[in-house]
Design a protein around this motif. Structure first.
Motif, mmCIF file in Angstrom:
data_model
loop_
_atom_site.group_PDB
_atom_site.id
_atom_site.type_symbol
_atom_site.label_atom_id
_atom_site.label_comp_id
_atom_site.label_asym_id
_atom_site.label_seq_id
_atom_site.Cartn_x
_atom_site.Cartn_y
_atom_site.Cartn_z
ATOM 1 N N ALA A 1 0.840 -1.198 0.000
ATOM 2 C CA ALA A 1 0.000 0.000 0.000
ATOM 3 C C ALA A 1 0.874 1.248 0.000
ATOM 4 O O ALA A 1 0.538 2.251 -0.635
ATOM 5 C CB ALA A 1 -0.932 -0.005 1.202
ATOM 6 N N GLY A 2 1.998 1.167 0.689
ATOM 7 C CA GLY A 2 2.927 2.302 0.708
ATOM 8 C C GLY A 2 3.442 2.611 -0.686
ATOM 9 O O GLY A 2 3.483 3.761 -1.118
ATOM 10 N N TYR A 3 3.837 1.570 -1.402
ATOM 11 C CA TYR A 3 4.320 1.789 -2.767
ATOM 12 C C TYR A 3 3.225 2.384 -3.634
ATOM 13 O O TYR A 3 3.462 3.258 -4.463
ATOM 14 C CB TYR A 3 4.803 0.476 -3.384
ATOM 15 C CG TYR A 3 6.215 0.114 -3.008
ATOM 16 C CD1 TYR A 3 7.282 0.895 -3.448
ATOM 17 C CD2 TYR A 3 6.494 -0.989 -2.225
ATOM 18 C CE1 TYR A 3 8.585 0.575 -3.114
ATOM 19 C CE2 TYR A 3 7.789 -1.323 -1.877
ATOM 20 C CZ TYR A 3 8.828 -0.542 -2.322
ATOM 21 O OH TYR A 3 10.112 -0.850 -1.985
ATOM 22 N N ILE A 4 2.006 1.868 -3.445
ATOM 23 C CA ILE A 4 0.920 2.347 -4.294
ATOM 24 C C ILE A 4 0.650 3.820 -4.015
ATOM 25 O O ILE A 4 0.464 4.618 -4.923
ATOM 26 C CB ILE A 4 -0.334 1.476 -4.069
ATOM 27 C CG1 ILE A 4 -0.035 0.051 -4.544
ATOM 28 C CG2 ILE A 4 -1.528 2.052 -4.787
ATOM 29 C CD1 ILE A 4 -1.125 -0.941 -4.268
ATOM 30 N N LYS A 5 0.706 4.164 -2.743
ATOM 31 C CA LYS A 5 0.506 5.561 -2.387
ATOM 32 C C LYS A 5 1.614 6.417 -3.009
ATOM 33 O O LYS A 5 1.357 7.473 -3.585
ATOM 34 C CB LYS A 5 0.525 5.694 -0.865
ATOM 35 C CG LYS A 5 0.071 7.020 -0.390
ATOM 36 C CD LYS A 5 -0.119 7.008 1.108
ATOM 37 C CE LYS A 5 -0.248 8.425 1.616
ATOM 38 N NZ LYS A 5 -0.201 8.470 3.061
ATOM 39 N N THR A 6 2.839 5.923 -2.904
ATOM 40 C CA THR A 6 3.946 6.632 -3.525
ATOM 41 C C THR A 6 3.683 6.806 -5.014
ATOM 42 O O THR A 6 3.940 7.870 -5.584
ATOM 43 C CB THR A 6 5.248 5.842 -3.329
ATOM 44 O OG1 THR A 6 5.435 5.631 -1.947
ATOM 45 C CG2 THR A 6 6.423 6.591 -3.906
ATOM 46 N N GLY A 7 3.175 5.753 -5.630
ATOM 47 C CA GLY A 7 2.894 5.814 -7.057
ATOM 48 C C GLY A 7 1.892 6.912 -7.371
ATOM 49 O O GLY A 7 2.054 7.665 -8.329
ATOM 50 N N LYS A 8 0.864 7.019 -6.524
ATOM 51 C CA LYS A 8 -0.124 8.065 -6.770
ATOM 52 C C LYS A 8 0.522 9.444 -6.629
ATOM 53 O O LYS A 8 0.224 10.357 -7.393
ATOM 54 C CB LYS A 8 -1.277 7.924 -5.790
ATOM 55 C CG LYS A 8 -2.154 6.711 -6.056
ATOM 56 C CD LYS A 8 -3.306 6.732 -5.091
ATOM 57 C CE LYS A 8 -4.243 5.563 -5.324
ATOM 58 N NZ LYS A 8 -5.280 5.530 -4.303
#
Ligand SMILES: Cc1cc2nc3c(=O)[nH]c(=O)nc-3n(C[C@H](O)[C@H](O)[C@H](O)COP(=O)(O)O)c2cc1C
Ligand SMILES: Cc1cc2nc3c(=O)[nH]c(=O)nc-3n(C[C@H](O)[C@H](O)[C@H](O)COP(=O)(O)O)c2cc1C
Ligand SMILES: Cc1cc2nc3c(=O)[nH]c(=O)nc-3n(C[C@H](O)[C@H](O)[C@H](O)COP(=O)(O)O)c2cc1C
Ligand SMILES: Cc1cc2nc3c(=O)[nH]c(=O)nc-3n(C[C@H](O)[C@H](O)[C@H](O)CO)c2cc1C
Ligand code: SF4
Ligand code: SF4
Ligand code: SF4
Ligand code: SF4
Ligand code: FES
Lengths: 210, 456, 196, 207, 309, 335
Positions: free
Chosen positions: B438-445
């Motif tokens: 989820a952290g990576y995905i947030k970073t991606g956003k």
């Protein structure tokens, strides 16, 4: 004059290492993989390629000012195919065993990217001497790479290096332990793996390019 | 009942609930602290501009920040006091942001006591017109108290392009530890019901469903009794949903309650639905009936490392530090201070950070609660086990998105629907390799947003 | 029925069992070069299949009706490559002019194919295996092309994953692709001897 | 007219080169063709001669013998009579082929003068896996040896058995049963057909 | 072996029932066939090259002209012309052609007329922060995903919300190994930096600015903090406190939002700027660029945590 | 005072499951089969397993050292590879061959691709395929259970006959070729189930493998999709074959319990790294493996198809993943 000579030498040496067609340019993979089951086959292939390279480079260099764009590729392939046919006939006549072993990979020299590449990149732009140096350098570079590859594969697969001229001559013979009897090395797997690892090694030695 | 209990969505996880720390703690007001910090951004939308100046005195309930934009909500003073400064302050989500620093004398500001008893079964929403309700909600600065903080007026305002017919009340409280919504459902049942009926009237919804997880039978009972007493069982019904995280996510709740799916990238009104949190409803009732702005809210302070866990009625703007001090301070074992629950909350570093309108809980986790691999950040390689895919409530492929983001391949991340992620964290929770998916995905956003800003 | 069975078995054989890439090392250059993305790989595969069908048929006709009857075996290589190169160049120009959409999805690969040994190699193998009828020639050529497509698409799928893998720096690119290719041939040995 | 001229200007190089290369290749071919043909013959005679040491010459029979090669195809087999210095018949030899594990296997088979016992086989070409099937190509290897003196009738392949004993049972190469079986099958198909045909033509009578 | 040759007549058993050719016949048949093929292709291709001509973007054609035209596919594109098209659209693909090597890459670059800097002064990046780990205050330990964007999403780990995070978001963008993290601070190696500007996009805090280097080296204010002076001081030993001393020395400096800035376009080294540099109480005005003197770090113990409020 | 506080992205807690625990569970699941192998092949089995595991661990350690990466032996994946490789080798395999296989598995198939999680092919199976290609004879020499001991470390061609035996699958292949009747073959069914037959070290006892497989399912180390898909597809294939040609086809239960199918279905095809991610993908993968196993067994050159079936499907895994890449719940976003 001296300048001329160094540039000739540089052209020659480039093919051996910096622009080694197999190890650095990664061209002409099919014969590289197919014929490296034995050192002798590799050398025969190498010699044929050198012959064709010299021939096609010289002819292309001679007619470099006469080429028309829409017929360029056709001219190149025609020239190369002619030399390849000669090489093939020669092997059939004087090296029948090798000729049988190499099978269709000798005619496939025609489509080996190295040769068209040299015709296009060097011979069609340079004079006879430079083209010749380029052909010999590239050809030797190709042969060398093939030979090393074949050496590794033949040793690991059979534990021996065998040449056959009428009769068999065993040059090297390693002890009969499984490590030197890995028949898989003589199969396609062995070819791909050895070449892959070799390219990796070269990349490691030269430092990665971009 | 038995059938209803099966209602849920596909995927999700079931972390240890740990609600026992606070679920039987009645809501308790806290004394007003000496200093309050009110960030001018406490909602999604345009930030407020300060309405006050340094050294100005302000009264309880007086607006101190406002914006003219439609998607926005004013901010009110929770105390009688003086503006000490207008400067940057820590914000739990966006870092340092402009805030109004207020100074209050505790003696002049006795703790504010909630008054749910002022609502009962005789409440008649018909005495207010929809316009009145909307204006009152806007003036009171209401924003969604379920976490996202979207201005409630915007959600409720009838929109001819997307007519709403169903109001869903979110009483799931699927996050572990947190019990603030549970307590108000028990203690403020009538107030919430009043808010619900007002909201339904304003939004023009005929059908109302109250979604409550099956681990809160008391709350279900409270509402069912109340509903039968005021005879609105026809329009308003309680729907018991399965206890599972993130059952409270609005897309998941809509799926569980109505069996409908909100289109990816779309919003509930597209399918005629509006979702409100129970605390928001309670606030609506106060705002509409008594014109009371949103200045206080219930916050669960919980965790093994808290001396006096409980549910507190807290002035907005109080710092985490002060609230913790009121609850007996941090013990040695505290490893993480989280605003919100352990699944979606924000771990904060600066304890001077103030509590905002959207903050329903303060969870203090110990090293054991965090779990050792996560605490020590023993992240290993993805073994492609597929657990993250199996639990993702949005049917995404978290590991692919995370890998793409990790290698800055935003095109690939988007191919795997990066922006459809609701950041529920279920994937990170189950990953045996302890990858912060989820952290990576947030970073991606964030990367994508930055890229967009740079290009356009 | 019998011929149909022969054709079918020959077709399956050349697609899977005697796959040009896995067993004969043909077409390795594009196999390594154009297998970075699945859509590219698929376009390349389609182009190879098309050209193989064309070249296989043309060269077989020349071989069977001209070269063999008149004892002109010596001209086989020259004729084959001239026909292939000329025909490919022609088709490329034609597609580019009249079917720009088609050109973008698969025509762009055509120039790459002249110097691809899968084409000439397959034409030579058809001669070598002594195929003496047109239907078999066409089926084998198309099958060989599809086999190539299969191989390059599998490789592209794997490479798309490898791109995000922690491959040692020195092995990135061609080396790891070759190693993957090696393991792939190992896997496809499973089909060995199924059809012959 | 100018069109023709334009064409010539653009294309003369190709035309001239085609002509020149065509002629050159033809000359090379003419020069080497006999040698290439002889190479093939030599390979045959070397293999067959190795099996029939007394033979000095191989003479083809006047007519070819049809053999059913499976899949409904019939091949015409050229059978050679091996004769010694004195012109006495010392054996028979012919080429046969069939599919092996990887590709076609092409063999030379020799039999004694009466076509009663095999004199062995040799491999003209095969593409079997190195380390596996290609063990059939080892001259004097245990596999090839089993055929020397084996009855010129139907052979059978067994997985385990005594490889030293010369009889109709051929012991397979371990791990290469398919290739072993292929060789046996090729021989079974050709030997009996050829033998029957020779008998029919009355060529097997004692000289 | 020689003794066992076959009789002559058996030599020619190959394809005897065909219309085999021998000797001279082969020669003229070959010549005829090849020339015939030549004529066919010459006619067809000539006609095709005239009738089927397709107009290309001149830039693409120029690039195609310098490529080896081997169509080997080593670049990962479908042959030389596809690669030419791709490079023309995206210059970062230069250098994919392995047969052509560096020489070709250079030629493509020439065609694309790539300019490292525009106008007179080369643009180069400046990192507006000079606080190493020990200069800053931290409230907690960050144990999340390595990388500045991720770390920046966890607010207030380090008290200064403006300064360098030191997780190397910029480093990863630089293809020339010109940025390094030293002691928790990103530092540019101006000898390696090409001014490509790729690093700017890597920084979530917008610390990196591409600036025309009219002078070499040049003075810059290495801070981005917009906190008031008191807070900045409490958070960071080397932050700009917006005191305005520099602005009083030279009008190259302006202070806005508690932060001094250099007007790079008007920057001229002078006595005034030098005085400003020396007078800056937190020593945040420093030289950057090639030949800049080594940055002697002021490294005071940061004030106690939480003192900001 | 607050220095003990850490900060990281949400969620702030996690399941306590780790990769190491997962791998440990696989090892535990393999224990029944290991015990069975020790019973049937005595100390020799223990020796081969030990050598493979040691060689795998050592290779992984060296690779990590060379790449200057942290040691990864702790995740136990190399040990699992070692055990599975050993399980898939014939008991009489020369130890040096076992070592070559282990090194190949870890170095070439796993570490060159980036280590755990990055490999495309199942390391143990790829290594076994390489060994099969390289040492055909050694890899196809099957010993009668309980006739082999460490006293007989290498089994040469000369003393083969005394102890070799056709494996159950060799029997079924013979039945297909009409060299035996299916009924003769079925007589062995009981032995095949309990393990008193020739074969690879780990594949003899279907009962032990089932037990271990159930353990993995109960522990949720693996999901049921792949084993179920493999067993069902192979079983249905075999049943159809039996129905159509009862005179040459052996019964489906014989196919399921014979050879490496159980090992493959529960321990090899389920290797998460090389199998598809999604449930749909897992079904497809499992069906592919099952059908390929039967195809190779029935029409292929080899008596057993598990190894190649798994490897071939490994190659298709990325394509399957792509095929099964679905739109999110709520459909594709309109852009
Ligand atoms: C750009 C935007 C527009 C929105 N418009 C509406 C709206 O018109 N009506 C509404 O009820 N909610 C609207 N929302 C709110 C969302 O549907 C949702 O309720 C809000 O994001 C909070 O949900 P969450 O807490 O699940 O994240 C909007 C949200 C955004 C971001
Ligand atoms: C993963 C996730 C979990 C959520 N859990 C809850 C919850 O348990 N209770 C709740 O009221 N809102 C929860 N929300 C917020 C809801 O989606 C939604 O925003 C809210 O119910 C809308 O009401 P509000 O605008 O009144 O806050 C959650 C959101 C997400 C994304
Ligand atoms: C890489 C590889 C190559 C093989 N090559 C041959 C071969 O050339 N000839 C052959 O008969 N069998 C070959 N085999 C083995 C057969 O496919 C088959 O396993 C064997 O013939 C089965 O019979 P056996 O083990 O009982 O001998 C090969 C096997 C492998 C793995
Ligand atoms: C359920 C399961 C099955 C596994 N099966 C294998 C296997 O068949 N072969 C293998 O080498 N490793 C296996 N592993 C271990 C691990 O996944 C393997 O070493 C990786 O493929 C290496 O990257 C397995 C692991 C698990 C959890
Ligand atoms: S849960 Fe973790 S290990 Fe499993 S697939 Fe997802 S990211 Fe990979
Ligand atoms: S990908 Fe997003 S929506 Fe799916 S589980 Fe992970 S955080 Fe939740
Ligand atoms: S990314 Fe470009 S501008 Fe930035 S430091 Fe590196 S070379 Fe310089
Ligand atoms: S300058 Fe920006 S990107 Fe670079 S390390 Fe500092 S915070 Fe990160
Ligand atoms: S050498 Fe075969 S395609 Fe290049």
């Amino acid at each position: 004059m001296a300048d001329n000579q160094t540039s000739l030498a540089r052209t020659f040496l480039a093919g051996l290492w910096q622009e080694n067609p197999v190890l650095r340019l990664i061209l002409g993979m099919c014969p590289t993989l197919a014929v490296t089951t034995s050192v002798q086959a590799a050398l025969t292939m190498g010699a044929s390629v050198i012959f064709v390279l010299i021939g096609s480079n010289l002819v292309v260099s001679l007619m470099r000012n006469l080429l028309k764009p829409h017929l360029r590729i056709l001219m190149f392939t025609l020239t190369i195919a002619a030399f390849v046919t000669v090489a093939d006939l020669f092997l059939k006549a004087y090296q029948p065993a090798m000729s049988a072993k190499l099978g269709p990979y000798i005619p496939l020299i025609i489509v080996n990217c190295i040769i068209i590449c040299r015709a296009e990149a060097c011979a069609s732009k340079n004079g006879l001497l430079v083209s010749l140096a380029d052909a010999v350098g590239m050809g030797l570079g190709f042969t060398g790479a093939l030979a090393v590859l074949a050496l590794v594969r033949e040793l690991l697969a059979t534990g021996q290096i065998v040449f056959e001229f009428g009769q068999k001559v065993t040059l090297v013979s390693l002890p009969d332990v499984p490590l030197f009897r890995m028949a898989g090395m003589a199969m396609p797997v062995g070819a791909f793996l050895t070449l892959g690892l070799m390219l990796g090694l070269v990349k490691m030695v030269t430092g990665k390019r971009s | 009942m038995i059938f209803a209990a099966k209602k849920t969505f596909k995927g999700g996880v079931h972390p240890l609930e740990n609600k026992h720390y606070t679920e039987s703690c009645p809501i308790e007001p806290v004394p007003t602290p000496r200093q309050l910090v009110l960030p001018l951004v406490q909602h999604i939308g345009a930030p407020c501009k300060p309405l006050v100046q340094k050294k100005q005195t302000v009264a309880l309930g007086e607006p101190i920040g406002r914006s003219d934009a439609y998607v926005s909500a004013p901010i009110h003073s929770p105390v009688n006091g003086v503006v000490k400064d207008i400067a940057l302050a820590s914000h739990p989500v966006i870092g340092r942001t402009t805030a109004v620093y207020l100074e209050a004398v505790p003696e002049e500001n006795p703790p504010r006591i909630p008054q749910p008893q002022r609502f009962d079964e005789h409440f008649d929403p018909g005495t207010f017109t929809p316009e009145q309700i909307c204006t009152a909600i806007q003036e009171a600065g209401l924003v969604g108290m379920g976490g996202a903080g979207f201005p409630t007026r915007v959600k409720i305002d009838p929109n001819p392009a997307m007519p709403k017919h169903t109001l869903i009340i979110n009483g799931c409280e699927c996050e572990p530890y947190i019990t603030c919504d549970y307590r108000i459902m028990l203690e403020w049942t009538w107030q919430i019901l009043a808010g619900i009926r007002l909201a339904a009237r304003a939004a023009g919804c005929q059908t109302v469903r109250i979604g409550i997880e099956d681990n809160k039978p008391e709350a279900v009972k409270a509402f069912e009794q109340a509903l039968s007493r005021c005879r609105c069982e026809e329009d308003i019904q309680v729907v018991v949903v399965k206890t599972k995280y993130p059952q409270g996510g609005e897309r998941q709740l809509i799926r569980a309650v109505l069996g409908k799916q909100v289109p990816t990238g779309g919003i509930p009104p597209q399918i005629g639905v509006c979702v409100l949190n129970v605390a928001t409803c309670a606030a609506i009732a106060e705002a509409v009936v008594f014109q009371k702005p949103l200045t206080h809210r219930v916050v669960t302070v919980t965790g093994r490392a808290i001396a006096r866990p409980g549910n507190y009625y807290v002035p907005i703007g109080m710092s985490v530090q002060d609230l913790l001090a009121h609850c007996g301070g941090l013990t040695e074992r505290a490893a993480k201070v989280v605003l919100g629950g352990p699944m979606m909350g924000f771990a904060i570093a600066d304890l001077t950070t103030p509590l905002t309108k959207t903050c329903g809980a303060l969870t203090v986790l110990t090293r054991e609660d965090v779990t050792e691999p996560k605490y020590a950040r023993q992240q290993t390689a993805c073994i492609r086990c597929g657990r993250c895919l199996a639990v993702c409530p949005e049917g995404l492929n978290p590991t692919k998105i995370a890998h793409a983001v990790k290698h800055f391949r935003m095109d690939r991340a988007e191919q795997y629907y990066l922006s459809a992620c609701i950041e529920c964290g279920s994937c990170s929770y189950v990953c045996p390799a302890h990858i912060e998916l989820a952290g990576y995905i947030k970073t991606g956003k964030l990367l994508k947003a930055r890229e967009k800003k740079r290009l356009g | 029925m019998d011929t149909f069975e022969t054709l079918l078995l020959g077709f399956l054989g050349i697609v899977i069992v005697n796959n040009l890439v896995f067993t004969k090392f043909l077409g390795t250059c594009p196999y390594l070069g154009v297998s970075g993305r699945i859509d590219m790989a698929f376009g390349m595969g389609c182009a190879v299949t098309f050209v193989l069908a064309l070249a296989g048929t043309l060269t077989w006709l020349i071989d069977y009706f001209v070269l063999i009857p008149y004892g002109l075996n010596v001209l086989r290589y020259v004729c084959f490559i001239l026909v292939i190169a000329g025909a490919v160049q022609l088709v490329e120009m034609y597609v580019r002019k009249f079917f720009p959409v088609l050109y973008d999805s698969f025509g762009i690969f055509l120039p790459l194919i002249t110097t691809n040994c899968a084409i000439l190699g397959m034409c030579l193998f058809i001669n070598l295996w002594g195929i003496d009828n047109l239907p078999e020639t066409v089926v084998l050529s198309v099958g060989a092309g599809l086999g190539f497509t299969l191989a390059i698409c599998i490789m592209a799928g794997i490479r798309e994953n490898l791109e995000l893998a922690d491959v040692p720096a020195a092995l990135r690119g061609a080396p790891i692709t070759l190693i993957t290719a090696g393991l792939l041939t190992l896997a496809f040995m499973g089909f060995a001897g199924m059809i012959r | 007219m100018s069109k023709l001229r334009f064409f010539w200007e653009q294309s003369w190089l190709l035309l001239v080169s085609s002509l020149v290369f065509g002629v050159l290749l033809a000359i090379a071919d003419t020069a080497w063709a006999p040698r290439i043909a002889r190479n093939e013959v030599e390979k045959f005679t070397r293999l067959a001669g190795g099996m029939l040491p007394e033979a000095k010459r191989f003479e083809p029979l006047a007519s070819k013998i049809p053999v059913d090669a499976g899949k409904g195809k019939t091949v015409q087999v050229e059978v050679y009579r091996a004769v010694d210095d004195s012109g006495r018949r010392v054996g028979w030899a012919f080429v046969c082929e069939g599919s092996g594990f990887a590709d076609k296997i092409k063999l030379v088979v020799a039999a004694d003068a009466g076509f009663e016992k095999l004199a062995g086989f040799g491999v003209l070409s095969s593409n079997e896996t190195p380390g596996f099937g290609d063990k059939i190509t080892i001259p004097g290897g245990f596999y090839q040896k089993q055929f020397v003196g084996a009855p010129a009738g139907t052979l059978t392949l067994v997985k385990t058995g005594d490889a030293e004993r010369i009889d109709g049972e051929i012991v397979a190469i371990s791990g290469a049963t398919v290739t072993s079986q292929a060789v046996v099958d090729i021989l079974n198909r050709y030997v009996s057909a050829v033998r029957a045909a020779l008998q029919e033509q009355g060529l097997l009578t004692k000289e | 072996m020689g003794t066992r040759l076959l009789p002559e007549e058996t030599c020619e058993n190959a394809g005897t029932d065909m219309i085999a050719a021998t000797g001279m016949q082969v020669v003229w048949l070959s010549a005829l066939l090849l020339t015939g093929l030549g004529v066919v292709f010459a006619v067809v291709l000539l006609a095709a090259s005239i009738k089927l001509k397709v107009q290309e973007d001149p830039k693409v054609e120029q690039i195609h002209a310098v490529l080896p035209k081997v169509d080997c596919g080593a670049c990962g594109f479908a042959g030389c012309s596809s690669y030419a098209k791709a490079v023309a659209a995206d210059a970062s693909l230069i250098g994919r052609c392995s047969p052509g090597g560096a020489a070709t890459a250079a030629k493509i670059a020439a065609v694309l007329n790539l300019q490292i800097s525009e106008g007179g002064a080369p643009k180069r990046p400046i990192i507006h922060c000079r606080a190493c780990r020990q200069d800053k205050t931290f409230y907690a330990e960050y144990r999340g995903i390595e990388g500045c964007t991720s770390a920046n999403a966890q607010p207030n780990v380090q008290a200064c919300a403006f300064g360098c995070l030191g997780f190397g978001g910029c480093v990863r963008r630089c293809r020339f190994d010109a940025i390094h993290i030293i002691d928790g601070l990103a530092v540019i190696d101006y000898d390696k930096c090409t001014g490509c500007g790729a690093c700017v996009a890597g920084c979530p805090r917008g610390l990196i600015e591409m600036v025309p280097f009219t002078h070499e080296p040049m003075l810059v204010v290495a801070c981005s903090s917009r906190e008031n002076g008191k807070t900045t001081r409490a958070m960071c030993a080397v932050g700009c406190i917006g005191c305005g001393l520099c602005a009083r020395q030279s009008d190259v400096f302006t202070v806005k939002d508690n932060l001094a800035r250099v007007d790079y376009a008007r920057y001229q080294p002078s006595e005034a700027t030098e005085t400003a540099r020396q007078k800056c109480p937190t020593k945040v005005i420093v030289f950057r660029g090639k030949g800049a003197p080594a940055d002697e770090k002021v490294s005071k113990a940061p004030a106690a945590a939480g003192a900001a409020s | 005072m607050f220095s003990q506080i850490i900060v990281s992205p949400a969620p702030h807690t996690s399941q306590n499951l780790t990769t190491r625990r997962l791998m440990a569970d696989v090892l535990i699941g393999l224990v029944p089969a290991m015990v069975a192998s020790a019973v049937f092949f005595r100390f020799r089995a223990v020796l081969v397993i030990a050598v493979c595991v040691a060689a795998c661990l050592l290779s992984e350690w060296i690779c990590n050292r060379l790449r200057r990466k942290p040691n990864s032996l702790g995740d136990l994946s190399a040990a699992v590879t070692g055990v599975i490789l050993a399980m898939s080798l014939p008991p009489a395999v020369p130890l040096s061959v076992a070592v070559i296989g282990s090194v190949f598995a870890i170095v070439i198939v796993k570490m060159l691709f980036g280590g755990l999680g990055n490999n495309v092919f199942n390391p143990a199976m790829a290594a076994r395929a390489f060994l099969t290609a390289s040492f055909g004879a050694a890899m196809t020499t099957w010993t009668v259970p309980a006739t082999i001991d460490s006293a007989m470390p290498t089994v040469q061609a000369s003393n083969v006959e005394a102890v070799t035996q056709a494996t159950p699958l060799a029997w079924s292949k013979m039945a297909l070729k009409g060299q035996a009747t299916p009924e003769q073959v079925h007589a062995q069914l009981k032995d095949v189930f309990w393990g008193q037959v020739g074969g690879c070290i780990g594949e003899t006892s279907a009962a032990a493998l089932l037990l271990g497989g159930l353990y993995l399912l109960v522990r949720k180390t693996i999901t049921c999709h792949i084993p179920l898909a493999v067993l069902l597809s192979a079983g249905i294939f075999a049943a159809v074959g039996r129905l159509l040609k009862p005179d040459v086809f052996v019964r489906p239960d014989f196919h399921l319990f014979g050879g490496g199918l159980m090992l493959g279905a529960f321990f090899i095809a389920t290797d998460p790294v090389t199998a598809p991610l999604s449930v749909r993908g897992k079904w497809l993968f499992g069906i592919g493996v099952g059908l390929l196993i039967m195809l190779i067994r029935v029409v292929g050159e080899y008596p057993e198809g598990v190894m190649y079936a798994v490897l071939i499907m490994n190659a298709f895994t990325p394509l399957i993943d792509r095929l099964c890449h679905t739109a999110p719940v709520g459909g594709k976003p309109h852009v």
